[in-house]
Write an enzyme that holds these catalytic residues in place. Structure first.
Site, mmCIF file in Angstrom:
data_model
loop_
_atom_site.group_PDB
_atom_site.id
_atom_site.type_symbol
_atom_site.label_atom_id
_atom_site.label_comp_id
_atom_site.label_asym_id
_atom_site.label_seq_id
_atom_site.Cartn_x
_atom_site.Cartn_y
_atom_site.Cartn_z
ATOM 1 N N ALA A 38 0.751 -1.209 -0.071
ATOM 2 C CA ALA A 38 0.233 0.145 0.121
ATOM 3 C C ALA A 38 1.242 0.926 0.103
ATOM 4 O O ALA A 38 1.538 0.992 0.389
ATOM 5 C CB ALA A 38 -0.670 -0.040 1.228
ATOM 6 N N ILE A 40 0.317 4.042 2.377
ATOM 7 C CA ILE A 40 0.458 4.189 3.465
ATOM 8 C C ILE A 40 1.742 3.634 3.842
ATOM 9 O O ILE A 40 2.054 4.294 4.837
ATOM 10 C CB ILE A 40 -0.623 4.371 3.979
ATOM 11 C CG1 ILE A 40 -0.711 5.284 5.339
ATOM 12 C CG2 ILE A 40 -0.233 2.949 4.592
ATOM 13 C CD1 ILE A 40 -1.074 4.932 6.063
ATOM 14 N N SER A 62 3.484 -9.304 -0.915
ATOM 15 C CA SER A 62 2.535 -8.566 -1.582
ATOM 16 C C SER A 62 1.536 -9.915 -2.500
ATOM 17 O O SER A 62 2.263 -11.101 -2.557
ATOM 18 C CB SER A 62 3.104 -7.405 -2.848
ATOM 19 O OG SER A 62 1.956 -7.520 -3.851
ATOM 20 N N ARG A 63 0.942 -9.857 -2.556
ATOM 21 C CA ARG A 63 0.429 -10.235 -3.410
ATOM 22 C C ARG A 63 0.161 -10.771 -4.598
ATOM 23 O O ARG A 63 0.188 -12.040 -5.429
ATOM 24 C CB ARG A 63 -1.517 -10.066 -3.598
ATOM 25 C CG ARG A 63 -2.088 -10.763 -2.202
ATOM 26 C CD ARG A 63 -3.944 -9.708 -2.660
ATOM 27 N NE ARG A 63 -3.928 -8.779 -2.867
ATOM 28 C CZ ARG A 63 -5.348 -7.882 -2.990
ATOM 29 N NH1 ARG A 63 -6.142 -8.307 -2.864
ATOM 30 N NH2 ARG A 63 -4.591 -6.415 -3.077
ATOM 31 N N HIS A 105 -8.027 -6.940 7.810
ATOM 32 C CA HIS A 105 -7.976 -6.464 8.857
ATOM 33 C C HIS A 105 -7.739 -7.503 9.389
ATOM 34 O O HIS A 105 -6.901 -8.344 10.071
ATOM 35 C CB HIS A 105 -7.699 -5.420 9.338
ATOM 36 C CG HIS A 105 -7.669 -3.682 8.532
ATOM 37 N ND1 HIS A 105 -7.747 -3.044 9.104
ATOM 38 C CD2 HIS A 105 -6.790 -3.784 7.698
ATOM 39 C CE1 HIS A 105 -7.092 -1.400 8.398
ATOM 40 N NE2 HIS A 105 -6.936 -2.283 7.405
ATOM 41 N N LYS A 123 -5.463 1.748 11.151
ATOM 42 C CA LYS A 123 -6.293 1.856 10.866
ATOM 43 C C LYS A 123 -7.433 1.932 10.081
ATOM 44 O O LYS A 123 -7.526 2.131 8.941
ATOM 45 C CB LYS A 123 -7.162 3.499 11.686
ATOM 46 C CG LYS A 123 -6.516 4.395 11.064
ATOM 47 C CD LYS A 123 -7.690 4.716 10.025
ATOM 48 C CE LYS A 123 -6.463 5.423 9.155
ATOM 49 N NZ LYS A 123 -7.483 5.816 7.416
ATOM 50 N N ARG A 192 -12.044 2.092 -1.217
ATOM 51 C CA ARG A 192 -12.354 2.511 0.159
ATOM 52 C C ARG A 192 -13.663 3.459 -0.529
ATOM 53 O O ARG A 192 -14.727 3.390 0.127
ATOM 54 C CB ARG A 192 -11.820 3.719 0.390
ATOM 55 C CG ARG A 192 -9.885 3.858 0.929
ATOM 56 C CD ARG A 192 -9.483 5.340 1.342
ATOM 57 N NE ARG A 192 -9.037 5.682 0.529
ATOM 58 C CZ ARG A 192 -8.521 6.501 0.353
ATOM 59 N NH1 ARG A 192 -8.229 7.588 1.291
ATOM 60 N NH2 ARG A 192 -7.538 7.064 -1.164
ATOM 61 N N ASP A 204 -12.826 5.192 6.759
ATOM 62 C CA ASP A 204 -11.642 5.312 5.998
ATOM 63 C C ASP A 204 -11.416 7.157 7.512
ATOM 64 O O ASP A 204 -9.865 6.533 7.597
ATOM 65 C CB ASP A 204 -11.512 5.318 4.684
ATOM 66 C CG ASP A 204 -10.477 6.333 3.908
ATOM 67 O OD1 ASP A 204 -9.160 5.420 4.574
ATOM 68 O OD2 ASP A 204 -9.760 7.698 3.792
#
Length: 392
Positions: A38, A40, A62-63, A105, A123, A192, A204
């Protein structure tokens, strides 16, 4: 605005890495594994690890194996994996940072704990309160550390904000108003917006709920007085925006009415100019003052805490980038250029090493956060985000 804040954080951390060379690592550092590729990751954990003497970038998964290899090369991880489970099966991984889509998650935090790894989980904690409860219970049984990555709470500015409210100088809290918006909008097709992956603005932008509960020292709402969703055009189960009025029993011993507003598609001026004055923030009105924490989400970039005296209408502005009431107690040196994520990593490593962290997000707090979010969805008429088959 969240995307712009993240982009600025990336730039800031690259600059600080150049200005402040990475410290020499300890002889037996903790080995980090990252689940997902990701965007982030760089700001949230990779760059913070680069400046922490007791953690190394050990493995990323990663996938897609080629993506994992590229990420490993770019950020100097020692290993890469083309699937998440293979990373979890690596006995040398001490803890994992999970930044998968929201709806995954629970599954991967559960599997990480099952594999004997400590977990720093992005989160929102899980898709709903049922998952949160089960995940916390499992972490306690496993004996491994699990924490939701509410990074903003670890910054000195957040601690000074709480200290201002705790002081009693401003009288009782009358109301709060927290918001978080995306301007320009979160792009169409982004995960999202997907209900099956636990998307939606309230999920989100859970920061708005977090700001509120943190300010009030509150658990869950006594009552959701009202909740209104503006649903996405492509899926009426997904909230593009949510407005809610909640009644909380505060930790100060009295009830407070709070408003939250989240919006993943807030209009921009002329469709291109972001609403900079709408950075994620919270206003707390007390009997004597109005206290405003501007950019509470990422105060390391820029923030202020303004205190306006209601009688004189005079306003004082405060900014805090280091030290503070909680970090000072640890005796640990902090740096004014640290991001919220770097402060969070410092506390997480302290916990793993058996030291008392300056701040901590407990499992009970994460359960309460998800219960609060669920209660707003119920009141708005929208369904809860779907529960993982692994949690049923």
């Amino acid at each position: 605005m969240a995307l712009a804040l993240q982009a600025y954080t990336f730039l800031q951390q690259y600059t600080e890495a150049w200005l402040h060379p990475a410290p020499k690592k300890t002889s037996n550092p903790l080995r980090l594994g990252v689940l997902s590729s990701a965007q982030i990751n760089a700001a949230a954990v990779i760059h913070p690890v680069e400046t922490h003497e007791d953690v190394i970038l050990y493995a990323i998964a990663s996938r897609d194996a080629s993506t994992a290899r590229l990420q490993a090369k770019k950020y100097s991880f020692q290993k890469s994996y083309g699937d998440y489970q293979s990373l979890l099966d690596d006995p040398l991984v001490d803890f994992v940072y999970i930044s998968t889509p929201n709806g995954l998650h629970y599954e991967w935090a559960y599997k990480a704990l099952q594999a004997g790894k400590h977990v720093l989980l992005e989160k929102p904690f899980t898709s709903n309160a049922e998952e949160a409860q089960k995940l916390v219970e499992f972490s306690q049984k496993s004996g491994k550390i699990l924490m939701e990555a509410f990074h903003w709470q670890f910054h000195p500015a957040a601690h000074h904000f709480r200290q201002t409210l705790d002081s009693g100088e401003h009288g009782k809290i009358i109301r709060t108003n927290a918001r978080m918006t995306a301007s320009p909008a979160v792009p169409a097709g982004d995960i999202r917006w997907q209900y099956d992956l636990a998307g939606g603005s309230l999920m989100d932008m859970t920061y708005a709920m977090s700001f509120t509960r943190f300010a009030l020292k509150a658990h869950t709402p006594k009552e959701v007085l009202s909740a209104h969703a503006r649903t996405a055009d492509h899926d009426s189960k997904v909230d593009a925006a949510m407005t809610a009025d909640l009644l909380f029993e505060s930790g100060y011993g009295y009830d407070v009415v709070s408003k939250i507003y989240t919006d993943m598609a807030r209009s921009s001026l002329l469709s291109v100019i972001p609403r900079l004055w709408e950075l994620p923030s919270i206003e707390v009105e007390t009997e004597k003052s109005k206290i405003y924490f501007y950019n509470a989400m990422m105060p390391h970039i820029y923030h202020y805490i303004s205190v306006t005296d209601k009688a004189t209408e005079k306003t004082e502005y405060h900014k805090y980038f280091t030290g503070g009431p909680q970090w000072s107690k640890t005796g640990r040196a902090t740096q004014p250029y640290w991001s919220t994520y770097r402060y969070q990593l410092e506390a997480f490593v302290d916990k793993l090493r058996g030291r008392e962290p300056a701040h901590w997000v407990t499992g009970e707090e994460s359960i309460d956060e998800m219960k609060s979010i669920d209660s707003v969805y119920v009141r708005s008429g929208l369904p809860l985000r779907p529960t993982s088959a692994l949690a049923k």
